[in-house]
Design an enzyme around this catalytic site. Structure first.
Site, PDB file in Angstrom:
ATOM      1  N   GLU A   1       1.062  -1.297   0.261  1.00  0.00           N
ATOM      2  CA  GLU A   1       0.019  -0.222  -0.071  1.00  0.00           C
ATOM      3  C   GLU A   1       0.848   1.219  -0.276  1.00  0.00           C
ATOM      4  OE1 GLU A   1      -3.800   0.179   0.244  1.00  0.00           O
ATOM      5  OE2 GLU A   1      -3.558   2.138  -0.366  1.00  0.00           O
TER       6      GLU A   1
ATOM      7  N   ASP B   1       1.048   4.188  -3.002  1.00  0.00           N
ATOM      8  CA  ASP B   1       0.790   5.013  -2.550  1.00  0.00           C
ATOM      9  C   ASP B   1       1.133   6.235  -3.170  1.00  0.00           C
ATOM     10  OD1 ASP B   1      -1.533   3.975  -1.839  1.00  0.00           O
ATOM     11  OD2 ASP B   1      -1.130   4.582   0.176  1.00  0.00           O
TER      12      ASP B   1
ATOM     13  N   SER C   1      -7.905   1.696  -3.665  1.00  0.00           N
ATOM     14  CA  SER C   1      -6.616   1.926  -3.084  1.00  0.00           C
ATOM     15  C   SER C   1      -5.653   2.249  -4.334  1.00  0.00           C
ATOM     16  CB  SER C   1      -6.235   0.712  -2.547  1.00  0.00           C
ATOM     17  OG  SER C   1      -6.248   0.437  -1.343  1.00  0.00           O
TER      18      SER C   1
END
Ligand SMILES: *[C@@H]1O[C@H](CO)[C@@H](O)[C@H](O)[C@H]1NC(C)=O
Ligand SMILES: *[C@@H]1O[C@H](CO)[C@@H](O)[C@H](O)[C@H]1NC(C)=O
Ligand SMILES: *[C@@H]1O[C@H](CO)[C@@H](O)[C@H](O)[C@H]1NC(C)=O
Ligand SMILES: *[C@@H]1O[C@H](CO)[C@@H](O)[C@H](O)[C@H]1NC(C)=O
Length: 557
Positions: free
Chosen positions: A275, A279, A473
């Site tokens: 993640e 990101d 996400s």
């Protein structure tokens, strides 16, 4: 007068126990958790009390006034002091609660700039006594998560209006969040306009072509893009490898790091988080030249994620120049949080929005079944997407046409009512929907997501390997990058940042900047979910972004 009276009452009855009233209660632990045993009396609990805030109705009015393009105050974001004046609890509220704690030998510290959150550590024995609680060890068999919680707690009757909530009590840690998975390496794409491979494999070049994202460098140093995570590490070497492969023209880009609660960001490549890397790679890799800050909360709050996210917002509220955009790829089912705690967190987003920050979250990856695929009979809205003071981002896939990703969470909140800015859009959708899914969702709740963006098979680098990840996400950081690039041009032109986006996005001028997605659906709970259609829908919201149109509309505000 009431509170002052309560204060003297508590003080004069130091030996007598105050009359207690049940403040929050749940019938049973959330599904999946089993009762293990009474908590050890000596186990220390890190407790927080949310005090009654001063005037959140007033702050909501102020937020809407500075965020609604039709308002004369549009863009005149509030100062730190102005926001705190709305939030800061009345002195008698603070005094009454502190007096109660002091009577019991507790010295609480304030953990938010406006003083609306108090924190202290006490053993289970004392917490049971103080709040007439029954702290118990619960275990979540599937994930091995264990937590000390109580199914009910009480507060002194005199303080029932001074205390919003005590945590951790009835809100359990969330055992399943958004967890993008990393799949086998896939071939990369070439440099043509919307390469055919973008139909199945997403790279920065795909997004630049699809959404018209510019590669020219941003210039504004105050225009910070914040990327927040809990206990995950973002790796610079992986970022550099990613940039060399996919953004060779911006290969030296880096990010700043802001750590809270004992957080760290070690750079051993094998420790990088999926993640965190996703990101950072799709913010630094798309928002060319925008100063990007990786905000990470550490292990001090292993007990769930909500405390960490609250601490992030409170830390940003304490800053004079908080990020102009904050993206968080996180969501959990609304029914796993108490209504009070959800409202407190939502109020924190309201505060940051009033300061001029655009707050974006991923909508969730379980279609209408919530943050992850779950068995269900009624649809499960996610948090914080149901909060009306943030922008929820769903996912799409494919090109020509772009359609909904089937996992894109969307639906209607059970905690938060439909905000005025989306009333017409949601109502138009329900008219089209007719009786489909009747009884499976809350007809008065805030609808989400607000917008959508690609979310399937994003190429990232993780521990030197290139591979694909999917999920909302992916969608939130990339949408956030576009907002940051627009803000850069606005600030350069002497204009305010976009701030809380929704009143603008749902206005005619805002909606016209988005590409409506009208294909695909988000199945779950043994249904086909909702179907993407003309106008807003609870699968892809108002649609996907286009940089040039968004910039032109924003410049015209
Ligand atoms: C309470 O704690 C704060 C900081 O931890 C300290 O400065 C203060 O002196 C303490 N007050 C009392 C009454 O113990
Ligand atoms: C894109 O992918 C979908 C599903 O895999 C396929 O049906 C469609 O034909 C593809 N479109 C193009 C333009 O390749
Ligand atoms: C990155 O930095 C190196 C060394 O300073 C420089 O030679 C190179 O041109 C830079 N690359 C880009 C894309 O800015
Ligand atoms: C439906 O949503 C409203 C907020 O609009 C809420 O007050 C109500 O409790 C919700 N109903 C259920 C059954 O959760």
């Amino acid at each position: 007068m009431f509170s002052l009276l309560a204060l003297s009452l508590v003080a004069s009855l130091a030996v007598a126990k105050p009359t207690m009233v049940v403040h929050e209660r749940i019938q049973a632990a959330p599904i999946g958790f089993t009762t293990m045993r009474s908590a050890d009396p000596s186990t220390m609990l890190n407790m927080r009390i949310a005090l009654k805030q001063n005037d959140m109705v007033g702050l909501e009015d102020a937020l809407m006034a500075v965020s609604d393009p039709a308002s004369a105050l549009y863009g005149q974001h509030l100062t730190k002091e102005q926001v705190e004046a709305f939030v800061r609890p009345k002195p008698e509220t603070v005094a009454a609660v502190n007096a109660f704690l002091a009577e019991n030998g507790i010295n609480a510290t304030s953990i938010s700039p406006a003083g609306d959150w108090l924190a202290f550590s006490i053993p289970v024995s004392k917490a049971n006594d103080l709040f007439e609680a029954d702290f118990t060890v619960f275990s979540h068999a599937e994930t091995g998560t264990s937590a000390v919680r109580t199914l009910a707690y009480s507060v002194p009757a005199e303080l029932r209006n001074a205390i919003d909530l005590v945590h951790p009590t009835i809100t359990f840690p969330n055992p399943i969040g958004l967890k993008p998975s990393f799949s086998a390496p896939l071939p990369t794409v070439g440099k043509r306009q919307i390469p055919a491979s973008c139909n199945t494999t997403i790279t920065p070049a795909c997004l630049q072509a699809l959404y018209g994202i510019p590669t020219t460098r941003a210039t504004q140093s105050t225009n910070i893009l914040g990327v927040s995570v809990i206990e995950q590490f973002a790796n610079q070497a992986d970022l550099t490898q990613f940039l060399r492969a996919f953004r060779a023209d911006n290969a030296n880009a880096t990010f700043a790091t802001q750590l809270l609660d004992g957080g760290s960001n070690p750079q051993t490549r094998s420790q990088a988080g999926i993640e965190a890397n996703l990101d950072i790679q799709y913010t630094v890799g798309l928002a060319t030249g925008v100063p990007t800050t990786f905000i990470s909360v550490g292990e001090n709050f292993k007990d769930g994620n909500l405390e960490g996210f609250l601490d992030i917002i409170n830390a940003l509220l304490a800053e004079n120049n908080p990020p102009k955009v904050l993206t968080t790829s996180y969501g959990q089912n609304e029914n796993t949080i108490s209504r009070q705690l959800a409202t407190q967190l939502c109020n924190a987003y309201m505060q940051l929005g009033a300061r001029g920050t655009s707050i974006l979250f991923a909508s969730g990856d379980g279609g209408v079944a919530g943050s992850q695929t779950t068995r269900c009979t009624t649809f499960l809205p996610t948090f914080p997407s149901g909060c009306p003071f943030m922008t929820s981002v769903g996912a799409t896939q494919g090109v020509n046409p772009e359609r909904a990703a089937s996992f894109s969470s969307g639906g209607f909140s059970n905690f938060f009512a439909i905000p005025s800015y989306q009333a017409a859009a949601v109502s138009a959708f329900k008219t089209r929907l007719g009786s489909t899914n009747a009884g499976k969702f809350n007809t008065t709740g805030r609808g989400f997501p607000d917008v959508a963006a690609q979310g399937v098979n994003f190429q990232i680098v993780l521990d030197t390997q290139t591979g694909g990840v999917s999920g909302t996400s992916c969608s939130s950081p990339m949408f956030a990058s576009i907002v940051s690039l627009v803000n850069d041009r606005l600030i350069a032109a002497g204009k305010p940042s976009l701030g809380f986006l929704n009143p603008f996005l749902y206005s005619a001028a805002g909606t016209a900047t988005l590409t409506d997605v009208t294909a695909g659906n988000n199945p779950g709970c043994n249904t086909n979910g909702f179907t993407a259609t003309t106008g807003w829908d609870p699968v892809t919201g108002l649609g996907t972004p286009n940089f040039a149109r968004l910039l032109a509309a924003a410049m015209a505000l």
